[in-house]
Design a protein around this motif. Structure first.
Motif, PDB file in Angstrom:
ATOM      1  N   GLY A 250     -46.867  -4.425  18.911  1.00  0.00           N
ATOM      2  CA  GLY A 250     -46.163  -5.327  19.653  1.00  0.00           C
ATOM      3  C   GLY A 250     -44.957  -6.161  19.598  1.00  0.00           C
ATOM      4  O   GLY A 250     -45.076  -7.241  20.650  1.00  0.00           O
ATOM      5  N   ILE A 251     -45.689  -7.325  18.488  1.00  0.00           N
ATOM      6  CA  ILE A 251     -45.007  -8.538  18.621  1.00  0.00           C
ATOM      7  C   ILE A 251     -43.312  -8.327  18.912  1.00  0.00           C
ATOM      8  O   ILE A 251     -42.347  -7.731  17.739  1.00  0.00           O
ATOM      9  CB  ILE A 251     -45.068  -9.216  17.116  1.00  0.00           C
ATOM     10  CG1 ILE A 251     -46.348  -8.800  16.962  1.00  0.00           C
ATOM     11  CG2 ILE A 251     -44.456 -10.510  17.275  1.00  0.00           C
ATOM     12  CD1 ILE A 251     -47.235  -9.386  15.891  1.00  0.00           C
TER      13      ILE A 251
ATOM     14  N   GLY B 182     -49.193 -11.200  17.289  1.00  0.00           N
ATOM     15  CA  GLY B 182     -49.902 -10.840  18.135  1.00  0.00           C
ATOM     16  C   GLY B 182     -50.329  -9.381  17.146  1.00  0.00           C
ATOM     17  O   GLY B 182     -51.032  -9.093  16.224  1.00  0.00           O
ATOM     18  N   ARG B 183     -50.808  -8.636  18.240  1.00  0.00           N
ATOM     19  CA  ARG B 183     -51.049  -7.398  17.449  1.00  0.00           C
ATOM     20  C   ARG B 183     -50.382  -6.447  17.217  1.00  0.00           C
ATOM     21  O   ARG B 183     -48.689  -5.978  17.433  1.00  0.00           O
ATOM     22  CB  ARG B 183     -51.848  -6.778  19.045  1.00  0.00           C
ATOM     23  CG  ARG B 183     -52.828  -6.876  20.051  1.00  0.00           C
ATOM     24  CD  ARG B 183     -54.052  -6.054  18.898  1.00  0.00           C
ATOM     25  NE  ARG B 183     -55.216  -6.949  19.802  1.00  0.00           N
ATOM     26  CZ  ARG B 183     -56.228  -6.891  18.931  1.00  0.00           C
ATOM     27  NH1 ARG B 183     -56.349  -6.730  17.903  1.00  0.00           N
ATOM     28  NH2 ARG B 183     -57.240  -7.357  19.543  1.00  0.00           N
TER      29      ARG B 183
ATOM     30  N   LEU C  76     -51.255   0.566  23.266  1.00  0.00           N
ATOM     31  CA  LEU C  76     -50.691  -0.643  24.339  1.00  0.00           C
ATOM     32  C   LEU C  76     -49.440  -1.260  23.586  1.00  0.00           C
ATOM     33  O   LEU C  76     -48.720  -0.866  24.151  1.00  0.00           O
ATOM     34  CB  LEU C  76     -51.634  -0.781  24.976  1.00  0.00           C
ATOM     35  CG  LEU C  76     -51.907  -0.073  26.580  1.00  0.00           C
ATOM     36  CD1 LEU C  76     -53.566  -0.570  27.483  1.00  0.00           C
ATOM     37  CD2 LEU C  76     -51.397   1.154  27.279  1.00  0.00           C
ATOM     38  N   PRO C  77     -50.403  -1.962  23.206  1.00  0.00           N
ATOM     39  CA  PRO C  77     -49.171  -3.139  22.192  1.00  0.00           C
ATOM     40  C   PRO C  77     -48.291  -2.541  21.433  1.00  0.00           C
ATOM     41  O   PRO C  77     -46.793  -3.076  22.563  1.00  0.00           O
ATOM     42  CB  PRO C  77     -50.073  -3.699  21.034  1.00  0.00           C
ATOM     43  CG  PRO C  77     -51.822  -3.681  21.252  1.00  0.00           C
ATOM     44  CD  PRO C  77     -51.548  -1.889  22.349  1.00  0.00           C
TER      45      PRO C  77
ATOM     46  N   SER D  57     -46.337  -1.488  24.620  1.00  0.00           N
ATOM     47  CA  SER D  57     -45.535  -2.820  25.193  1.00  0.00           C
ATOM     48  C   SER D  57     -43.791  -2.435  24.499  1.00  0.00           C
ATOM     49  O   SER D  57     -43.205  -3.230  25.331  1.00  0.00           O
ATOM     50  CB  SER D  57     -46.275  -4.495  25.109  1.00  0.00           C
ATOM     51  OG  SER D  57     -45.178  -4.796  25.553  1.00  0.00           O
TER      52      SER D  57
ATOM     53  N   MET E 269     -41.431  -0.242  24.983  1.00  0.00           N
ATOM     54  CA  MET E 269     -41.050   0.138  26.787  1.00  0.00           C
ATOM     55  C   MET E 269     -40.482  -1.039  26.881  1.00  0.00           C
ATOM     56  O   MET E 269     -39.684  -1.295  27.687  1.00  0.00           O
ATOM     57  CB  MET E 269     -42.351   0.185  27.800  1.00  0.00           C
ATOM     58  CG  MET E 269     -43.262   1.318  28.003  1.00  0.00           C
ATOM     59  SD  MET E 269     -41.971   2.693  27.850  1.00  0.00           S
ATOM     60  CE  MET E 269     -41.408   2.410  29.779  1.00  0.00           C
TER      61      MET E 269
END
Lengths: 432, 432
Positions: free
Chosen positions: B135-136, B298-299, B304-305, B308, B311
């Protein structure tokens, strides 16, 4: 090779940085965009001061903005700061269909949406990555990369001056006033440090971050501000003993019925990534409902780091110019206001440092004051004894702000109370 | 409202995350782009498995890629992983002028430039933010926001499995094999953990990061790899005693005559921001000649991450579709190779753990071996004594890798040497 002409408004710390980057990294930039960036004009108040600078030798140095507009540069970089005349210049540039890159947080925090709409109407770019947290890429990543998220909170260490002072107090054990003096000597703090130490600078940056993160129109006036002036070496030391460090945080937090916006000093657990942000570094810790936690860290100020952000925007703008797609990338366009959550309802754990009479029965008086205000106490420690006074440290459980305000008043009128020396929020480590 | 149809290739962990984000945050997304994103097709190997899923109830679930292409979605999201058939699907999609978003690091690390050229030729977007560090936001910020910089180094903690294992060994004092078992139980490590613990996964991500940061074609094969299999609880403990923690680092470093690319475990000073990156979190620490140091945290994985990041790319692509400007944002296009700096010349301080005979004269034999290889010793500590053997810890000054290889051989044949138990690089805290 195609050339893009650039005018610089202002030639202070950041302006010089921008000129230096264009000189030093010209090949790197040209390799990317197949185009040469050339500073043709620099607008300053006193042209004499700059005439003999080697870095400005092929540049028109002028004090007349019309001269800049008449030259019709494709990009204007505004690094003069302040509201007037920067605001007028930027609107005039945009209305002349000139793309603008700005590092001006004061202006963006107040007039972001208005400026962005004018840019869009004129099909040109306005970008302002450098207005928050110097060299750290944060506005674009927050706007673009995290676009799929509902942002839950933004917690920033976004003021280098206060972070330098607090880090110095933590590392060297010096007093607040000595740390401030060192910061002033090193050029990290101004002669009148109010804007930084009272949290106003952080509040402006938070307004910009929240506008983008929560896709709304948030301004400086929406942010409740507390500064670091009351933080003493004792607070730092007691925080440290419990494995916390004190930081000035700019916090935007989604609540059930709105967004709470606050700047305040807080105990940060040493295990939290924000705790290792030292000296003049900045960081922004963002929580989204999809991405969970992300943090952006780096130099929050300084000539070259800030110029890095400015030039990132300039290179993006140049690509848009070459692609004939200026005016398509917008942020900060929202004019819709969001409900603001009353900070009085906001819950935090709190640290109290109290100076009380050193006699039997004092603790029960104090404990009763907390109980009367529905505040649970997590920890009470008697820290020191000075003659017939005792210093108490109290940590509460999570409590709404309004109860804290009430208990402060109640404590102040207790017969045993000599001084409510400080009250500081305690950040919980949460699920990390 | 305008709709953009999307097809998902693959419906594993990340695919489900993507569907979940589109469902959960649809309003947030629609408010930004004034357009509805709709998953119309999902390609899976075994369609039966997915027929009754509520989240796929209005979606065509198919095992036939032609069915996806025939439906002519505007965006294809590839989250199937692996090289074949993902590669063929992506090229076919691009050649059909369909925009592609991919989370596939294996593919991007090997065929990034080729894919990007095909996208450009077809005037469509290819983006792959999710291929590195979950997600980063890192690829776009590195490419765009830091564009004015000559990147000097990229140091990443980009593998969640190894970071979980090393953090667990550090926090709980467990052995490597116990920590690996816990990681496997929690789903952080696969049954065959080779790809993660030997550093191959980190090397792929480093190839992508270095390609963007150094604007060149860097592939997995260019990276020299060491894993964490040899790290013992003793190494962790001795590191800790000196205020270090051990991390698996992916390091791309500009040298005078090229770029050095390595994955290796290293002692990281606890005061360094990378040291507080724990568990399955990732971080990438970038140094540029203008911005100085920035870090993205971050994750690094998870449904989900990672979704993210996917998306974020999808929303950017949607904006390009709506603006008729697809195919203008490119990264990873460089096919030019850069000289690689021999890792043999790369200087580091090193930690040695040696098991030797516990008798007089041993230290002078050992010291001579280091001196013969031009290695200065910073510190020698006798850590423990087991029967007639002694355990020595030696920290060297900065030394080229080749001298370390030579001294290792020399030490191994010393009469007093029982075992060269481990050799690990020590990261200097530098100017921080």
């Amino acid at each position: 090779m195609r050339e893009i002409n650039i005018a610089l408004l202002g030639f202070g710390t950041v302006g010089r940085g921008v000129a230096e980057v264009i000189r030093r990294n010209s090949k790197i930039i040209e390799d990317q965009i197949d185009c040469k960036l050339r500073i043709t004009h620099v607008l300053v108040r006193n042209t004499e001061k700059y005439r003999d600078l080697d870095i400005l030798k092929d540049v028109v140095v002028t004090d007349d903005f019309n001269c800049v507009i008449d030259a019709a540069p494709e990009i204007i970089i505004e690094v003069m700061g302040g509201i007037h005349p920067a605001k007028e210049y930027i609107f005039e540039a945009l209305n002349h269909r000139i793309n603008v890159v700005s590092a001006n947080k004061d202006l963006v925090a107040l007039f972001g949406p208005e400026i962005m709409h004018t840019a869009t109407e004129n099909k040109v770019n306005f970008s302002c990555e450098a207005s928050v947290a110097g060299g750290i890429p944060i506005l674009k990543p927050l706007h673009d990369s995290l676009a799929a998220n509902q942002i839950e909170s933004i917690i920033g260490i976004v003021n280098g001056t206060t972070n330098f002072i607090l880090s110095d107090m933590d590392d060297s054990g010096v007093s607040y006033s000595d740390a401030l003096r060192v910061a002033q000597k090193k050029g990290y703090a101004e002669a009148d440090p109010t804007n930084d130490v009272c949290g106003y600078d952080a509040a402006r940056k938070l307004a910009i971050l929240a506008s983008i993160g929560f896709r709304a129109n948030v301004t400086f006036d929406d942010v409740l501000v507390e500064g670091i002036e009351k933080i003493s070496q004792k607070d730092i030391q007691y925080a440290s003993e419990m494995n916390y460090t004190i930081k000035l945080l700019a916090v935007a937090m989604r609540q059930e019925n709105g967004i709470a916006l606050n700047v305040y000093p807080a105990f940060v657990p040493r295990s939290h990534p924000l705790a290792s942000v030292k000296g003049s570094y900045n960081a922004i810790y963002v929580t989204g409902n999809i991405v969970e936690d992300v943090m952006f860290y780096g130099r929050g100020a300084g000539s070259l780091p800030t110029a890095s952000a400015v030039m990132g925007d300039v290179i993006s703008t140049a690509k848009h110019i070459l692609n004939h797609s200026t005016g398509t990338e917008m942020m900060l366009t929202e004019t819709k206001r969001i409900p603001f959550y009353s900070s009085l309802k906001l819950k935090n754990a709190y640290y109290f440092r109290l100076l009380v009479d050193d006699m039997t029965g004092v603790l029960s008086q104090i404990a009763a004051a907390y109980a009367d205000n529905n505040i649970s106490i997590r920890e009470v420690v008697q820290k020191s004894r000075i003659e017939d006074a005792a210093e108490l440290m109290i940590i509460t459980e999570e409590t709404p702000r309004e109860n804290i305000i009430h208990v402060e008043k109640a404590l102040q009128v207790l017969p045993c109370m000599r001084q409510v020396a400080n009250i500081i929020r305690v950040m919980d480590d949460g699920k990390r």
